[in-house]
Design a protein around this motif. Sequence first.
Motif, PDB file in Angstrom:
ATOM      1  N   ALA A  42       9.313   3.611  13.329  1.00 22.99           N
ATOM      2  CA  ALA A  42       8.507   2.408  13.513  1.00 22.99           C
ATOM      3  C   ALA A  42       7.111   2.653  12.950  1.00 22.99           C
ATOM      4  CB  ALA A  42       8.408   2.026  14.992  1.00 22.99           C
ATOM      5  N   VAL A  43       6.616   1.684  12.169  1.00 27.82           N
ATOM      6  CA  VAL A  43       5.289   1.779  11.575  1.00 27.82           C
ATOM      7  C   VAL A  43       4.574   0.453  11.777  1.00 27.82           C
ATOM      8  CG1 VAL A  43       3.974   2.166   9.462  1.00 27.82           C
ATOM      9  CG2 VAL A  43       6.110   3.409   9.832  1.00 27.82           C
ATOM     10  N   PRO A  44       3.422   0.425  12.465  1.00 23.22           N
ATOM     11  CA  PRO A  44       2.680  -0.828  12.603  1.00 23.22           C
ATOM     12  C   PRO A  44       2.296  -1.384  11.239  1.00 23.22           C
ATOM     13  CG  PRO A  44       1.784   0.892  14.040  1.00 23.22           C
ATOM     14  CD  PRO A  44       2.747   1.555  13.123  1.00 23.22           C
ATOM     15  N   ALA A  45       2.152  -2.696  11.154  1.00 22.32           N
ATOM     16  CA  ALA A  45       1.812  -3.332   9.873  1.00 22.32           C
ATOM     17  C   ALA A  45       0.508  -2.785   9.301  1.00 22.32           C
ATOM     18  CB  ALA A  45       1.709  -4.838  10.055  1.00 22.32           C
ATOM     19  N   ALA A  46      -0.403  -2.380  10.178  1.00 18.15           N
ATOM     20  CA  ALA A  46      -1.687  -1.858   9.722  1.00 18.15           C
ATOM     21  C   ALA A  46      -1.590  -0.429   9.220  1.00 18.15           C
ATOM     22  CB  ALA A  46      -2.711  -1.929  10.851  1.00 18.15           C
ATOM     23  N   GLY A  47      -0.447   0.216   9.433  1.00 22.42           N
ATOM     24  CA  GLY A  47      -0.292   1.602   9.023  1.00 22.42           C
ATOM     25  C   GLY A  47      -1.044   2.528   9.966  1.00 22.42           C
ATOM     26  N   GLY A  48      -1.510   3.650   9.447  1.00 20.52           N
ATOM     27  CA  GLY A  48      -2.279   4.598  10.249  1.00 20.52           C
ATOM     28  C   GLY A  48      -1.434   5.625  10.963  1.00 20.52           C
ATOM     29  N   ARG A  56       0.833  -1.208   0.000  1.00 13.64           N
ATOM     30  CA  ARG A  56       0.000   0.000   0.000  1.00 13.64           C
ATOM     31  C   ARG A  56       0.860   1.248   0.000  1.00 13.64           C
ATOM     32  NH1 ARG A  56      -3.503   0.131   4.936  1.00 13.64           N
ATOM     33  NH2 ARG A  56      -1.997  -1.303   5.852  1.00 13.64           N
ATOM     34  N   GLY A  57       1.993   1.177   0.746  1.00  8.80           N
ATOM     35  CA  GLY A  57       2.813   2.377   0.819  1.00  8.80           C
ATOM     36  C   GLY A  57       4.159   2.152   1.451  1.00  8.80           C
ATOM     37  N   LEU A  58       4.988   3.193   1.385  1.00 15.02           N
ATOM     38  CA  LEU A  58       6.274   3.261   2.058  1.00 15.02           C
ATOM     39  C   LEU A  58       6.312   4.531   2.901  1.00 15.02           C
ATOM     40  CD1 LEU A  58       8.950   2.359  -0.659  1.00 15.02           C
ATOM     41  CD2 LEU A  58       8.549   1.109   1.471  1.00 15.02           C
ATOM     42  N   VAL A  59       7.034   4.458   4.015  1.00 22.15           N
ATOM     43  CA  VAL A  59       7.284   5.631   4.856  1.00 22.15           C
ATOM     44  C   VAL A  59       8.794   5.805   4.941  1.00 22.15           C
ATOM     45  CG1 VAL A  59       6.872   6.729   7.085  1.00 22.15           C
ATOM     46  CG2 VAL A  59       5.206   5.099   6.187  1.00 22.15           C
ATOM     47  N   VAL A  60       9.265   7.038   4.722  1.00 22.82           N
ATOM     48  CA  VAL A  60      10.698   7.332   4.691  1.00 22.82           C
ATOM     49  C   VAL A  60      10.967   8.560   5.547  1.00 22.82           C
ATOM     50  CG1 VAL A  60      12.693   7.592   3.173  1.00 22.82           C
ATOM     51  CG2 VAL A  60      10.544   6.721   2.237  1.00 22.82           C
ATOM     52  N   VAL A  61      12.038   8.530   6.342  1.00 21.49           N
ATOM     53  CA  VAL A  61      12.459   9.733   7.050  1.00 21.49           C
ATOM     54  C   VAL A  61      13.786  10.226   6.474  1.00 21.49           C
ATOM     55  CG1 VAL A  61      11.208   9.450   9.214  1.00 21.49           C
ATOM     56  CG2 VAL A  61      13.394   8.279   8.903  1.00 21.49           C
ATOM     57  N   VAL A  63       4.746  11.494  16.795  1.00 18.07           N
ATOM     58  CA  VAL A  63       3.687  10.667  16.226  1.00 18.07           C
ATOM     59  C   VAL A  63       3.142  11.378  14.996  1.00 18.07           C
ATOM     60  CG1 VAL A  63       1.452   9.573  16.631  1.00 18.07           C
ATOM     61  CG2 VAL A  63       3.114   9.751  18.493  1.00 18.07           C
ATOM     62  N   VAL A  64       3.065  10.642  13.879  1.00 20.39           N
ATOM     63  CA  VAL A  64       2.618  11.201  12.612  1.00 20.39           C
ATOM     64  C   VAL A  64       1.421  10.404  12.095  1.00 20.39           C
ATOM     65  CG1 VAL A  64       3.297  11.870  10.277  1.00 20.39           C
ATOM     66  CG2 VAL A  64       5.016  11.824  12.101  1.00 20.39           C
ATOM     67  N   ASP A  65       0.376  11.098  11.718  1.00 24.30           N
ATOM     68  CA  ASP A  65      -0.806  10.480  11.129  1.00 24.30           C
ATOM     69  C   ASP A  65      -0.526  10.213   9.654  1.00 24.30           C
ATOM     70  OD1 ASP A  65      -3.257   9.838  10.014  1.00 24.30           O
ATOM     71  OD2 ASP A  65      -4.372  11.363  11.107  1.00 24.30           O
TER      72      ASP A  65
END
Length: 424
Positions: free
Chosen positions: A90-96, A29-34, A129-131
């Motif tokens: 850290a990102v939970p598997a469910a995202g959000g 569904r997606g990637l998160v990058v810092v 914390v980021v939405d």
Amino acid sequence: MKRVALFAGLAALGAIPSLAQSPITFNARGLVVVSDADLGSASTIIDGKLLRDNTRDQLTTIKFPVERGSKGVGTALVSNSVLASAKTLAVPAAGGLAYVLESRIRPEDAVTQYKDALTEFPGGEKLFVVDIANLAAPKAKFGFPVGRKPIAIDVNKNELILSTMDTGKELVFIEAGPDGKPARFLNLPAALDTANKIADLTWHPSGDFIAFTLDNSNEVGLYKVIREAGKLKNVEMVGKPLKVGADPSFGKFSADGKHYFVLDTKGPRGKATGEGEILVVDFSMDGSAEHKVASQVPAGVNTGSFAISPDGTMLVTVNAAKSGAPWTEAGAGAGASLTLFKVGADGALTKVSDYPFEGIYPQSVVFDKDGSNLAVSVFEYLEYGNGNGGVEFWTVTKGDAPALKKQGAKVSLGKGAHTLRIIP
């Protein structure tokens, strides 16, 4: 009508390109990058010279399938640092939600150089914390202090475990509410001497254990999670920590939890001169025997981290080599690579091949949800002007003869991209 039929026929025969096909394939569904902009360049890690501009640290979300332009790629300003571990996100598997550690903060504008950026950069203390529910528009919600220079974080459902440099706060547990706010916050007894800090930690797939790496004694160990009415109450050490090389850091369990893979960089972050190693540790979960190193294999130079395929048959390291050297030095900006290994049933690794690519100081790599593709973070490129970081993609050939092939397109990000997490 005839014109439509002719168009469809030509497309089926491959005479014209498919409008729906994308040069980037990544099954998630997606990637998160810092991205850490406070250094200005990866070379700051080597020579301490800050080459900053007006850009700021940020978190980027990428929605798949990727579209042309900026649609589906969102950013939020979030303080973060490449100078901590490879687990500051850290990102939970469910995202959000996404959780980001502020291990270091931006130096005063008057500061232009440090003797040693790794030790002298000013320390942070917050967890942000980021939405990320809307991958096209992430929103930084809030931050709160967790301890001086937080180092590493990992998540199990809504349970966060993190380490800091604060005495008495070496091991912090947070039960996060639906909005990310801490419903419970515990400073757990780490059972360590004052000379040791936890440089890395990892939840076991069962949620019943936590593996950790010690930065001074160069050991890995295991905590058992003690629960009461389903809630984490405490942790207790299982057996004695085990010596694992010269500079152990990033670790990860196999999907079945039987083996723990640990990276030994053999030198300070970005400054190692020889090959590192991946060690395979078999923990005695009940403490009836000693933990042991089951096998080990050479990895690359200045390896940042690694990823294990979902089916457990492959492991890929991302190696910066000397690409982060000051640009005035011969060979700067070159030498980055991926190394592909096959993983045996006993956890033993067999090297397949190295795959060189352009880009400076790559630090993070992830498989997509079915192991068909890889994403790799690149801190920056050997480009003058404003400069950018990016995420590059590779196609994976599975089976008895696994292989990697670089895809033709990348996603450009702000300078300093260093840690990736997938939302399956």
